[in-house]
Design a protein around this motif. Structure first.
Motif, PDB file in Angstrom:
ATOM      1  N   GLY A 236       0.888  -1.322   0.013  1.00  0.00           N
ATOM      2  CA  GLY A 236      -0.061   0.039  -0.001  1.00  0.00           C
ATOM      3  C   GLY A 236       0.870   1.225  -0.051  1.00  0.00           C
ATOM      4  N   ASP A 237       2.029   1.148  -0.499  1.00  0.00           N
ATOM      5  CA  ASP A 237       2.986   2.377  -0.534  1.00  0.00           C
ATOM      6  C   ASP A 237       2.509   3.320  -1.702  1.00  0.00           C
ATOM      7  N   SER A 238       2.577   4.368  -1.324  1.00  0.00           N
ATOM      8  CA  SER A 238       2.632   5.421  -2.519  1.00  0.00           C
ATOM      9  C   SER A 238       3.604   5.329  -3.564  1.00  0.00           C
ATOM     10  N   GLY A 239       3.150   5.835  -4.738  1.00  0.00           N
ATOM     11  CA  GLY A 239       4.151   5.830  -6.014  1.00  0.00           C
ATOM     12  C   GLY A 239       4.254   4.415  -6.521  1.00  0.00           C
ATOM     13  N   ALA A 240       3.508   3.443  -6.246  1.00  0.00           N
ATOM     14  CA  ALA A 240       3.344   2.081  -6.941  1.00  0.00           C
ATOM     15  C   ALA A 240       3.581   2.309  -8.286  1.00  0.00           C
ATOM     16  N   ALA A 241       2.093   2.806  -8.496  1.00  0.00           N
ATOM     17  CA  ALA A 241       1.919   3.014 -10.157  1.00  0.00           C
ATOM     18  C   ALA A 241       2.900   3.616 -10.824  1.00  0.00           C
ATOM     19  N   GLU A 242       3.578   4.655 -10.542  1.00  0.00           N
ATOM     20  CA  GLU A 242       4.735   5.398 -11.216  1.00  0.00           C
ATOM     21  C   GLU A 242       5.826   4.402 -11.439  1.00  0.00           C
ATOM     22  N   VAL A 243       6.070   3.360 -10.410  1.00  0.00           N
ATOM     23  CA  VAL A 243       7.367   2.542 -10.499  1.00  0.00           C
ATOM     24  C   VAL A 243       7.034   1.524 -11.602  1.00  0.00           C
ATOM     25  N   LEU A 244       5.811   1.121 -11.684  1.00  0.00           N
ATOM     26  CA  LEU A 244       5.286   0.043 -12.518  1.00  0.00           C
ATOM     27  C   LEU A 244       5.174   0.650 -13.989  1.00  0.00           C
ATOM     28  N   SER A 245       4.552   1.696 -13.935  1.00  0.00           N
ATOM     29  CA  SER A 245       4.510   2.376 -15.391  1.00  0.00           C
ATOM     30  C   SER A 245       6.005   2.780 -15.996  1.00  0.00           C
ATOM     31  N   HIS A 246       6.843   2.947 -15.017  1.00  0.00           N
ATOM     32  CA  HIS A 246       8.322   3.360 -15.604  1.00  0.00           C
ATOM     33  C   HIS A 246       8.849   2.131 -16.080  1.00  0.00           C
ATOM     34  N   ALA A 247       8.465   0.855 -15.141  1.00  0.00           N
ATOM     35  CA  ALA A 247       9.214  -0.299 -15.779  1.00  0.00           C
ATOM     36  C   ALA A 247       8.601  -0.684 -17.050  1.00  0.00           C
ATOM     37  N   LEU A 248       7.195  -0.516 -17.305  1.00  0.00           N
ATOM     38  CA  LEU A 248       6.967  -0.720 -18.591  1.00  0.00           C
ATOM     39  C   LEU A 248       7.112   0.198 -19.760  1.00  0.00           C
ATOM     40  N   ALA A 249       7.653   1.492 -19.419  1.00  0.00           N
ATOM     41  CA  ALA A 249       7.957   2.353 -20.368  1.00  0.00           C
ATOM     42  C   ALA A 249       9.446   2.050 -20.844  1.00  0.00           C
ATOM     43  N   ILE A 250      10.263   1.732 -20.105  1.00  0.00           N
ATOM     44  CA  ILE A 250      11.958   1.363 -20.524  1.00  0.00           C
ATOM     45  C   ILE A 250      11.546  -0.080 -21.054  1.00  0.00           C
ATOM     46  N   GLY A 251      10.731  -1.083 -20.684  1.00  0.00           N
ATOM     47  CA  GLY A 251      10.422  -2.311 -21.198  1.00  0.00           C
ATOM     48  C   GLY A 251       9.651  -2.282 -22.494  1.00  0.00           C
ATOM     49  N   GLU A 252       9.256  -1.264 -23.370  1.00  0.00           N
ATOM     50  CA  GLU A 252       8.436  -1.337 -24.347  1.00  0.00           C
ATOM     51  C   GLU A 252       9.401  -1.842 -25.384  1.00  0.00           C
ATOM     52  N   GLY A 253       8.647  -3.108 -26.029  1.00  0.00           N
ATOM     53  CA  GLY A 253       9.127  -3.922 -27.001  1.00  0.00           C
ATOM     54  C   GLY A 253       9.821  -5.091 -26.683  1.00  0.00           C
ATOM     55  N   CYS A 254       9.821  -5.316 -25.115  1.00  0.00           N
ATOM     56  CA  CYS A 254      10.352  -6.482 -24.544  1.00  0.00           C
ATOM     57  C   CYS A 254       9.447  -7.850 -24.679  1.00  0.00           C
ATOM     58  N   GLU A 255       9.744  -8.675 -24.393  1.00  0.00           N
ATOM     59  CA  GLU A 255       8.815  -9.886 -24.398  1.00  0.00           C
ATOM     60  C   GLU A 255       7.822 -10.058 -23.311  1.00  0.00           C
ATOM     61  N   MET A 256       6.708 -10.723 -23.615  1.00  0.00           N
ATOM     62  CA  MET A 256       5.584 -10.801 -22.687  1.00  0.00           C
ATOM     63  C   MET A 256       6.283 -11.252 -21.331  1.00  0.00           C
ATOM     64  N   GLN A 257       7.346 -12.153 -21.433  1.00  0.00           N
ATOM     65  CA  GLN A 257       7.795 -12.777 -19.929  1.00  0.00           C
ATOM     66  C   GLN A 257       8.312 -11.828 -19.062  1.00  0.00           C
ATOM     67  N   HIS A 258       8.607 -10.574 -19.534  1.00  0.00           N
ATOM     68  CA  HIS A 258       9.346  -9.639 -18.937  1.00  0.00           C
ATOM     69  C   HIS A 258       8.009  -8.585 -18.499  1.00  0.00           C
ATOM     70  N   LEU A 259       7.335  -8.349 -19.366  1.00  0.00           N
ATOM     71  CA  LEU A 259       6.075  -7.554 -19.141  1.00  0.00           C
ATOM     72  C   LEU A 259       5.019  -7.796 -18.288  1.00  0.00           C
ATOM     73  N   TRP A 260       4.606  -9.047 -18.287  1.00  0.00           N
ATOM     74  CA  TRP A 260       3.466  -9.594 -17.595  1.00  0.00           C
ATOM     75  C   TRP A 260       3.401  -9.195 -16.140  1.00  0.00           C
ATOM     76  N   PRO A 261       4.518  -9.428 -15.216  1.00  0.00           N
ATOM     77  CA  PRO A 261       4.388  -9.342 -13.868  1.00  0.00           C
ATOM     78  C   PRO A 261       4.327  -7.752 -13.638  1.00  0.00           C
ATOM     79  N   PRO A 262       4.970  -6.444 -13.915  1.00  0.00           N
ATOM     80  CA  PRO A 262       4.571  -5.189 -14.002  1.00  0.00           C
ATOM     81  C   PRO A 262       2.881  -4.910 -14.452  1.00  0.00           C
ATOM     82  N   LEU A 263       2.378  -5.558 -15.472  1.00  0.00           N
ATOM     83  CA  LEU A 263       1.069  -5.356 -15.851  1.00  0.00           C
ATOM     84  C   LEU A 263       0.206  -6.094 -14.725  1.00  0.00           C
ATOM     85  N   CYS A 264       0.408  -7.149 -14.159  1.00  0.00           N
ATOM     86  CA  CYS A 264      -0.412  -7.732 -13.168  1.00  0.00           C
ATOM     87  C   CYS A 264      -0.256  -6.940 -11.890  1.00  0.00           C
ATOM     88  N   GLY A 265       0.821  -6.176 -11.704  1.00  0.00           N
ATOM     89  CA  GLY A 265       0.684  -5.405 -10.579  1.00  0.00           C
ATOM     90  C   GLY A 265       0.138  -4.049 -10.751  1.00  0.00           C
TER      91      GLY A 265
END
Length: 864
Positions: free
Chosen positions: A626-655
């Protein structure tokens, strides 16, 4: 922390009337002044602190430190009459130390520069300190105190005294350098090699943002400048050798004598090891070499070439180095390519890349085919160093060249095969697939060859990364068949490695583990560091995805160990990221954050998948706490991971989906997971289908578990909550276990509540409490007191507790003992605290906490 604890122990004894002398040794820049300054600040309210220092003067001041102390208003000494008998002066000072109610701390700095009178004072006090309420802290550079140094005799005289203690300051560890360098744009391993962990050098390099700041160069040259000119000549000659120089060669080039080597060694400038001379720190060597006049530097390097060429089996790496520094381009081209090959075989990939870059600096002397071949080799070395952008530039240059040469189609195919992992790591997956398909088409024209086996191996590797079991197995089995037919043992091993990985993540995971362990054992037997790192890394990341946690953790530890030894930066970063993910899944959330902090985004050329994996773990911990800023961290992960495989992106998306669920935005989940769900259904990853499908099911977007979803998720979605909880418990995933228990009977729900509270899973705990109260079947246990949400520093209650013990002066081992946790867990807590506070040192964290005032940090009382 340990030296501070030792000084605190000596101070406590002095308060009780058992004074002592503590002689603090360490090389220049080791942190002696910082240590005594920090200690003096901690005891300043309880003690009188008196300080004096020796100076590097041609004629030192008699009793210089004592004169400094006497000049302080509250010293109680009055003026020192240097014409008086020294015994009277010493007795008067000792009387001051004895006749005190308030304990006294005396700091005597830089005793290696002490005059004879100060050394006599040390002898006098050292034999009498036990009857005082004082602690004398004497600092000296042990690298400047040789066998004939006057201080050495004093140290010997005091060695047997019960009231005299030695304290040696060690250099910073590699982990400490990583912590200091985090987010500063420096490669921590390179910084560590450059500085050998010397705190002054490390902090100055980071502060200046340059590998050789003026402050460091000035400090080094000042020390060298105090040597006689003949000894300086030896130092300058040794400075042209990046590792070490034979003493006889140094004497030939410098025209100095053996005594000059002794002087340089006693001054702490050089070390003598088995007839070879070297600097204590690479950065010091660079400082001296860069200060050489250009003409003299060029002359010395060229003379070294002449000497080295006289050997029957000359050292190619040394020849290449001196040829480059001596601006002998033809010799660089002659020696560096083979030297790079030797370095690469030995796992020294930084050295290999540097040598190849040296050769390409003279590409005007090469033909275009040679340049293309060197660029292809350089690209492969850069990939291992996690410098994928630069690697891409080089591999594309090679491919473009061979594409323009119709008679070099096999070379074109090999360049494209070499480019596959580089394209993929640069998030250009379609180009990676097109390159390998074209390469196979070209190479099949010649029938079975080692090159074709390599191309098929790369094709299977891509399909494995995309989690396509059938396609991956088809290519890898063909690769094995071809490699076996042409007796290419290396490619057979590499193909078996991918076969094991395919089984682990999309097939029979137990067979996958067995195959990968066999590959690792064979690579270890053959000292094949490349396949050792690959096998351990695949076993670790694949085992983590398959939730074979014990196997995975052991393999990841091996991957890091071997990777650090052989410049495999990419593998080390990815292994740490996976440890963060595993710790998250197993409910060791502080440890997950600690490892995630170690995996920085790095330099702009590095691969995205390590930070994506680490940030995904960090963001998901934040969601579940329940920490603040979680959405920003996960969105940043997805932004720098754009174009990566599904195996790397499904965890932050599930987050992000889970965050939406706890925030009551369930209707948004299908849109968040739309891409990942489609990819999961077309893949053969049971765990991707399971986790993505689970959150789609929680959102009401699907009614039944996807075919082939991992069993624990399937059991939960089918309503068999008890079996699901048991399955998660067996795997060691407490959070998912609690989610399943929450759907069972009252005892199971209360057990789930205890798990959520133990983990610090605020949103899930509040949800379950609300549900239990609504059902009204009995009293609901009260939740944990708010900690993190009320802390102005943003720390959890446990972190606040650790910070409080840090402020008491406890080191990691003592904190671990006090809190009944492991030292490793304590280290992760400390790393998380530093990262959360945005500081790089414990002292800075303590200062910031102190500025908040006692009792204002939300997690309990902190001693100031």
């Amino acid at each position: 922390e340990r030296p501070l604890a030792e000084l605190a122990h000596r101070f406590d004894a002095a308060v009780g009337g058992n004074g002592s002398m503590v002689l603090i040794a360490g090389e220049a820049g080791a942190g002696k002044t910082t240590l005594v300054g920090e200690f003096a600040a901690r005891v300043g309210r309880r003690a009188l602190v008196l300080s004096g220092a020796c100076d590097p003067l041609t004629t030192p001041r008699p009793l210089g430190p004592l004169l400094d102390i006497a000049s302080e208003e509250d010293s109680g000494l009055g003026p020192v009459d240097l014409d008086s008998d020294s015994g009277e002066i010493f007795t008067a000072f000792l009387g001051r130390l004895r006749a005190t109610i308030r304990p006294i701390v005396v700091v005597l700095e830089d005793l290696h520069w002490a005059d004879g009178g100060t050394l006599d004072l040390l002898r006098f006090l050292g034999r009498r300190m036990g009857s005082t309420k004082a602690v004398i802290l004497g600092t000296y550079r042990d690298d400047e105190v040789g066998a004939s140094h006057p201080l050495r005799a004093v140290l010997g005289d005091l060695a047997t005294r019960d009231s005299t203690h030695r304290l040696h300051l060690e250099p910073l560890s590699l982990d400490a350098v990583r912590l200091l360098a985090a987010g500063k744009g420096f490669d921590p391993e390179r910084l560590y090699r450059l500085t050998a962990g010397n705190p002054f050098f490390v902090t100055e390099v980071i502060a200046a943002g340059a590998e050789l700041p003026a402050t460091v160069q000035d400090a080094v040259l000042a020390r060298v400048g105090r040597l006689p000119s003949s000894a300086q000549s030896v130092v300058e000659v040794v400075a042209i050798a990046p590792r070490a120089m034979e003493a006889d060669i140094a004497l030939r080039l410098s025209r100095s004598g053996p005594g000059d080597i002794d002087l340089a060694a006693e001054a702490g400038v050089l070390r003598v090891e088995q007839g070879r001379l070297r600097f204590r720190h690479e950065i010091a060597r660079q400082a001296v070499e860069d200060a050489l006049p250009p003409g003299r530097r060029l002359h010395l390097h060229r003379k070294m070439i002449e000497i080295l060429l006289q050997d029957d089996l000359p050292d190619l790496a040394r020849l290449a180095h001196h040829a480059a520094r001596g601006e002998e381009g033809t010799l660089v081209i002659r020696f560096a390519p083979e030297a790079a090959r030797q370095a690469s075989r030995a796992g020294a990939h930084r050295e290999a890349a540097r040598l190849l870059e040296e050769v390409l600096g003279y590409q005007e002397l090469l033909d275009p085919d040679q340049v293309a071949a060197l660029r292809m080799r350089l690209a492969q070395e850069l990939a291992l160093l996690d410098r994928y952008v630069q690697g891409l530039d080089n591999i594309e240059a090679a491919i473009d060249h061979y594409r323009s040469r119709p008679n070099r189609r096999v070379d074109l195919a090999n360049a494209m095969v070499a480019g596959v992992p580089i394209y993929w790591s640069n998030r250009r997956r379609p180009e990676a697939r097109r390159a390998v398909d074209e390469a196979i088409e070209i190479l099949e024209e010649a029938g079975p060859t080692a090159d074709l086996a390599a191309a098929l191996h790369r094709s299977g590797y891509l399909s494995m990364l995309n989690r396509k079991h059938r396609a991956a197995m088809a290519d890898i089995e063909r690769a094995l068949e071809v490699a076996t037919a042409v007796a290419d043992e290396e490619r057979v091993l590499a193909s078996r490695l991918i076969l094991g990985t395919i089984e682990l993540v999309t097939g029979d995971p137990q067979r996958g583990v067995e195959v990968l362990e066999e590959v690792y054992a064979e690579a270890t037997r053959d000292s094949d560091s490349r396949h050792m790192v690959l096998a351990a890394g695949m076993l670790g990341s694949g085992g983590g995805e398959a939730r074979f946690y014990d196997v995975a953790q052991s393999a990841l530890d091996r991957s890091i160990t071997v990777g650090l030894q052989h410049d495999e930066d990419y593998s080390v970063a990815y292994a740490r990221a996976w440890i963060a993910r595993i710790a998250f899944e197993q409910g060791r959330w502080e440890e997950a954050l600690g490892y995630a902090e170690l995996v920085q985004e790095g330099h702009p050329e590095s691969s995205a998948i390590s930070p994506v994996t680490a940030l995904g773990a960090k963001g998901r911990v934040m969601v579940r706490r329940g920490d603040s800023g979680a959405a920003e961290v996960l969105s940043h992960a997805l932004a720098i991971g754009e174009g990566c495989e599904m195996q790397h992106l499904w965890p932050p998306l599930c987050g992000l989906a889970e965050l939406a669920y706890w925030e009551g935005r369930t209707a948004e989940i299908p849109q968040i997971l739309d891409w990942a769900y489609g990819e999961a259904l077309t893949s053969d990853s049971t765990w991707a289908r399971g986790e993505v499908g689970f959150w789609m099911w929680k959102a009401g977007a699907i009614e039944d578990p996807p075919d082939g979803a991992a069993e624990p998720f399937t059991l939960h979605m089918r309503g068999d909550y008890g079996a699901a909880a048991a399955a998660w418990s067996k795997l060691g995933c407490p959070y998912e276990q609690a989610l399943a228990l929450a759907e069972t009977d009252r005892p199971g729900q209360l057990q789930a509540l205890r798990i959520f509270d133990r983990l610090g899973a605020g949103p899930a705990g509040r949800w379950l409490r609300t549900r239990l109260r609504r059902e009204g079947l009995g009293p609901v246990p009260r939740g944990p007191r708010p900690g993190t949400r009320e802390s102005p520093l943003g720390l959890t209650s446990r972190q606040t507790e650790v910070l409080g013990l840090m402020m008491e002066g406890l080191d990691n081992a003592e904190i671990a003992e006090r809190l009944f946790i492991s030292k490793k867990t304590t280290e992760h807590h400390v790393s998380a605290i530093l990262a959360r506070l945005g500081v790089t040192t414990r002292a800075a964290a303590i200062a910031r906490a102190g500025a908040m005032g006692a009792g204002q940090l939300g997690g309990g009382q902190l001693p100031i």
